[in-house]
Design a protein around this motif. Structure first.
Motif, PDB file in Angstrom:
ATOM      1  N   VAL A 131      -2.823   5.427   7.533  1.00  0.00           N
ATOM      2  CA  VAL A 131      -1.902   4.410   7.300  1.00  0.00           C
ATOM      3  C   VAL A 131      -2.524   3.410   6.275  1.00  0.00           C
ATOM      4  O   VAL A 131      -3.614   3.075   6.330  1.00  0.00           O
ATOM      5  CB  VAL A 131      -1.311   3.245   8.499  1.00  0.00           C
ATOM      6  CG1 VAL A 131      -0.496   2.327   8.141  1.00  0.00           C
ATOM      7  CG2 VAL A 131      -0.583   4.368   9.528  1.00  0.00           C
ATOM      8  N   HIS A 132      -1.293   2.937   4.962  1.00  0.00           N
ATOM      9  CA  HIS A 132      -2.210   1.974   4.014  1.00  0.00           C
ATOM     10  C   HIS A 132      -1.114   0.717   3.982  1.00  0.00           C
ATOM     11  O   HIS A 132      -0.108   0.869   4.213  1.00  0.00           O
ATOM     12  CB  HIS A 132      -2.370   2.748   2.665  1.00  0.00           C
ATOM     13  CG  HIS A 132      -3.299   3.880   2.979  1.00  0.00           C
ATOM     14  ND1 HIS A 132      -4.607   3.819   2.488  1.00  0.00           N
ATOM     15  CD2 HIS A 132      -2.945   5.041   2.951  1.00  0.00           C
ATOM     16  CE1 HIS A 132      -4.996   5.006   2.757  1.00  0.00           C
ATOM     17  NE2 HIS A 132      -3.973   6.014   2.875  1.00  0.00           N
ATOM     18  N   VAL A 133      -1.809  -0.306   3.588  1.00  0.00           N
ATOM     19  CA  VAL A 133      -0.691  -1.451   3.375  1.00  0.00           C
ATOM     20  C   VAL A 133      -1.543  -1.968   2.065  1.00  0.00           C
ATOM     21  O   VAL A 133      -2.705  -2.125   1.809  1.00  0.00           O
ATOM     22  CB  VAL A 133      -1.248  -2.577   4.552  1.00  0.00           C
ATOM     23  CG1 VAL A 133      -0.304  -2.215   5.707  1.00  0.00           C
ATOM     24  CG2 VAL A 133      -2.648  -3.229   4.726  1.00  0.00           C
ATOM     25  N   GLY A 134      -0.620  -2.676   1.221  1.00  0.00           N
ATOM     26  CA  GLY A 134      -1.036  -3.079   0.005  1.00  0.00           C
ATOM     27  C   GLY A 134       0.328  -3.921  -0.700  1.00  0.00           C
ATOM     28  O   GLY A 134       1.177  -3.940  -0.180  1.00  0.00           O
ATOM     29  N   VAL A 135      -0.346  -4.466  -1.872  1.00  0.00           N
ATOM     30  CA  VAL A 135       0.447  -5.162  -2.768  1.00  0.00           C
ATOM     31  C   VAL A 135       0.772  -4.638  -4.215  1.00  0.00           C
ATOM     32  O   VAL A 135      -0.261  -4.036  -4.480  1.00  0.00           O
ATOM     33  CB  VAL A 135       0.165  -6.824  -2.770  1.00  0.00           C
ATOM     34  CG1 VAL A 135       1.035  -7.429  -3.761  1.00  0.00           C
ATOM     35  CG2 VAL A 135      -0.185  -7.309  -1.239  1.00  0.00           C
ATOM     36  N   PHE A 136       1.775  -4.594  -4.641  1.00  0.00           N
ATOM     37  CA  PHE A 136       2.063  -3.949  -6.024  1.00  0.00           C
ATOM     38  C   PHE A 136       2.932  -5.169  -6.654  1.00  0.00           C
ATOM     39  O   PHE A 136       3.397  -5.840  -6.213  1.00  0.00           O
ATOM     40  CB  PHE A 136       3.187  -2.566  -5.824  1.00  0.00           C
ATOM     41  CG  PHE A 136       2.439  -1.684  -5.084  1.00  0.00           C
ATOM     42  CD1 PHE A 136       1.393  -0.708  -5.693  1.00  0.00           C
ATOM     43  CD2 PHE A 136       2.609  -1.354  -3.982  1.00  0.00           C
ATOM     44  CE1 PHE A 136       0.959   0.512  -5.015  1.00  0.00           C
ATOM     45  CE2 PHE A 136       2.041  -0.318  -3.049  1.00  0.00           C
ATOM     46  CZ  PHE A 136       1.120   0.591  -3.751  1.00  0.00           C
ATOM     47  N   PRO A 137       2.289  -4.880  -8.067  1.00  0.00           N
ATOM     48  CA  PRO A 137       3.197  -5.872  -9.125  1.00  0.00           C
ATOM     49  C   PRO A 137       4.856  -5.839  -8.976  1.00  0.00           C
ATOM     50  O   PRO A 137       5.411  -6.940  -8.865  1.00  0.00           O
ATOM     51  CB  PRO A 137       2.965  -5.618 -10.376  1.00  0.00           C
ATOM     52  CG  PRO A 137       1.624  -4.476 -10.136  1.00  0.00           C
ATOM     53  CD  PRO A 137       1.704  -4.122  -8.799  1.00  0.00           C
ATOM     54  N   ASP A 138       5.290  -4.731  -8.571  1.00  0.00           N
ATOM     55  CA  ASP A 138       6.840  -4.396  -8.384  1.00  0.00           C
ATOM     56  C   ASP A 138       7.391  -3.198  -7.583  1.00  0.00           C
ATOM     57  O   ASP A 138       6.236  -2.481  -7.301  1.00  0.00           O
ATOM     58  CB  ASP A 138       7.400  -4.568  -9.875  1.00  0.00           C
ATOM     59  CG  ASP A 138       6.850  -3.485 -10.743  1.00  0.00           C
ATOM     60  OD1 ASP A 138       6.765  -2.310 -10.488  1.00  0.00           O
ATOM     61  OD2 ASP A 138       6.547  -3.977 -11.710  1.00  0.00           O
ATOM     62  N   ALA A 139       8.566  -3.036  -7.461  1.00  0.00           N
ATOM     63  CA  ALA A 139       8.881  -1.787  -6.712  1.00  0.00           C
ATOM     64  C   ALA A 139       8.708  -0.513  -7.178  1.00  0.00           C
ATOM     65  O   ALA A 139       8.484   0.394  -6.677  1.00  0.00           O
ATOM     66  CB  ALA A 139      10.345  -1.987  -6.259  1.00  0.00           C
ATOM     67  N   VAL A 140       9.032  -0.736  -8.704  1.00  0.00           N
ATOM     68  CA  VAL A 140       8.771   0.644  -9.541  1.00  0.00           C
ATOM     69  C   VAL A 140       7.236   1.087  -9.558  1.00  0.00           C
ATOM     70  O   VAL A 140       6.880   2.350  -9.300  1.00  0.00           O
ATOM     71  CB  VAL A 140       9.094   0.227 -11.131  1.00  0.00           C
ATOM     72  CG1 VAL A 140       8.632   1.535 -11.961  1.00  0.00           C
ATOM     73  CG2 VAL A 140      10.647  -0.179 -11.174  1.00  0.00           C
ATOM     74  N   THR A 141       6.368   0.076  -9.418  1.00  0.00           N
ATOM     75  CA  THR A 141       4.957   0.487  -9.461  1.00  0.00           C
ATOM     76  C   THR A 141       4.656   1.173  -8.012  1.00  0.00           C
ATOM     77  O   THR A 141       3.933   2.134  -7.810  1.00  0.00           O
ATOM     78  CB  THR A 141       3.854  -0.535  -9.823  1.00  0.00           C
ATOM     79  OG1 THR A 141       4.270  -0.991 -10.886  1.00  0.00           O
ATOM     80  CG2 THR A 141       2.613  -0.178  -9.745  1.00  0.00           C
ATOM     81  N   ALA A 142       5.059   0.448  -7.017  1.00  0.00           N
ATOM     82  CA  ALA A 142       5.152   1.150  -5.550  1.00  0.00           C
ATOM     83  C   ALA A 142       5.463   2.527  -5.558  1.00  0.00           C
ATOM     84  O   ALA A 142       5.008   3.253  -4.873  1.00  0.00           O
ATOM     85  CB  ALA A 142       5.731  -0.014  -4.544  1.00  0.00           C
ATOM     86  N   ALA A 143       6.832   2.731  -5.957  1.00  0.00           N
ATOM     87  CA  ALA A 143       7.223   3.850  -5.660  1.00  0.00           C
ATOM     88  C   ALA A 143       6.254   4.916  -6.504  1.00  0.00           C
ATOM     89  O   ALA A 143       6.466   6.176  -6.134  1.00  0.00           O
ATOM     90  CB  ALA A 143       8.784   4.009  -6.422  1.00  0.00           C
ATOM     91  N   ALA A 144       5.879   4.875  -7.521  1.00  0.00           N
ATOM     92  CA  ALA A 144       4.934   5.568  -8.375  1.00  0.00           C
ATOM     93  C   ALA A 144       3.748   5.832  -7.781  1.00  0.00           C
ATOM     94  O   ALA A 144       3.178   7.034  -7.571  1.00  0.00           O
ATOM     95  CB  ALA A 144       4.810   4.999  -9.674  1.00  0.00           C
ATOM     96  N   GLN A 145       3.291   4.964  -7.176  1.00  0.00           N
ATOM     97  CA  GLN A 145       1.909   5.192  -6.479  1.00  0.00           C
ATOM     98  C   GLN A 145       1.694   5.100  -5.006  1.00  0.00           C
ATOM     99  O   GLN A 145       0.644   5.815  -4.653  1.00  0.00           O
ATOM    100  CB  GLN A 145       0.915   3.840  -6.949  1.00  0.00           C
ATOM    101  CG  GLN A 145       0.696   3.517  -8.141  1.00  0.00           C
ATOM    102  CD  GLN A 145      -0.124   2.427  -8.474  1.00  0.00           C
ATOM    103  OE1 GLN A 145      -0.682   1.693  -7.722  1.00  0.00           O
ATOM    104  NE2 GLN A 145      -0.249   1.798  -9.741  1.00  0.00           N
ATOM    105  N   ALA A 146       2.844   4.949  -4.421  1.00  0.00           N
ATOM    106  CA  ALA A 146       2.904   5.220  -2.952  1.00  0.00           C
ATOM    107  C   ALA A 146       4.325   5.853  -2.388  1.00  0.00           C
ATOM    108  O   ALA A 146       5.224   5.055  -2.067  1.00  0.00           O
ATOM    109  CB  ALA A 146       2.512   3.971  -2.195  1.00  0.00           C
ATOM    110  N   PRO A 147       4.500   6.851  -2.990  1.00  0.00           N
ATOM    111  CA  PRO A 147       5.888   7.799  -2.497  1.00  0.00           C
ATOM    112  C   PRO A 147       6.388   7.367  -1.102  1.00  0.00           C
ATOM    113  O   PRO A 147       5.566   7.675  -0.138  1.00  0.00           O
ATOM    114  CB  PRO A 147       5.865   9.080  -3.104  1.00  0.00           C
ATOM    115  CG  PRO A 147       4.767   9.048  -3.912  1.00  0.00           C
ATOM    116  CD  PRO A 147       3.779   7.998  -3.390  1.00  0.00           C
ATOM    117  N   GLY A 148       7.501   6.908  -0.830  1.00  0.00           N
ATOM    118  CA  GLY A 148       7.943   6.783   0.463  1.00  0.00           C
ATOM    119  C   GLY A 148       7.569   5.585   1.171  1.00  0.00           C
ATOM    120  O   GLY A 148       7.844   5.223   2.477  1.00  0.00           O
TER     121      GLY A 148
END
Length: 160
Positions: A131-148
């Motif tokens: 399990v990982h938790v993190g902050v991304f600049p936006d939803a697009v970046t999150a989807a690319a770097q952490a699918p699902g």
């Protein structure tokens, strides 16, 4: 295709790896179907973003904490946080002031035996779901770097 293959065993039967894999796939598939049709992905319980004063060794005055809880990711896998987790502050320090989305997600990491090599190759296909938790600049970046990944909410950050 309107059928499901599942294993059937008898007393004293030797099991092959493929038969055991079929049992695991059947159970995982049943859980995924339940989560997909009876629920939707997202937070089931807990996983609340909170803050608390950070220790002296931290770069930021506040630590961002995710409380224990359960979520279902977009691939219908269960994510459980058993003990609170801290969002790494270096992910947002230095960024301009803005609300940033915080996420929780799973990664599959190969699990290799500790120490000596495994001559029997008994753990070749073991994976650890981390399990990982993190902050991304936006939803697009999150989807690319952490699918699902499942969004927990926004973290307000004041760069001043």
């Amino acid at each position: 295709m309107n059928y499901i293959d599942r294993a059937s065993f008898s007393e004293g039967q030797l099991l092959s790896a493929s038969e055991l894999e079929l049992v695991v796939d059947y159970a995982r598939g049943a859980l995924a179907q339940h989560d997909h049709y009876a629920h939707t992905w997202g937070i089931v319980d807990g996983m609340v973003l909170t803050t608390q004063p950070a220790g002296a060794e931290q770069k930021t005055p506040v630590a961002i904490i995710v409380t224990p809880g359960l979520a279902v990711d977009q691939q219908f896998r269960q994510i459980e946080i058993v003990t609170q987790m801290t969002l790494p502050p270096d992910l947002i320090s230095g960024l301009p002031s803005n609300p940033y989305p915080a996420y929780v997600w799973l990664s599959d990491d190969p699990l290799v035996p500790a120490g000596a090599a495994d001559p029997c190759q008994t753990v070749v296909d073991r994976m650890r779901e981390t399990v990982h938790v993190g902050v991304f600049p936006d939803a697009v970046t999150a989807a690319a770097q952490a699918p699902g990944a499942v969004c927990l909410g926004n973290v307000e950050w004041d760069a001043a």
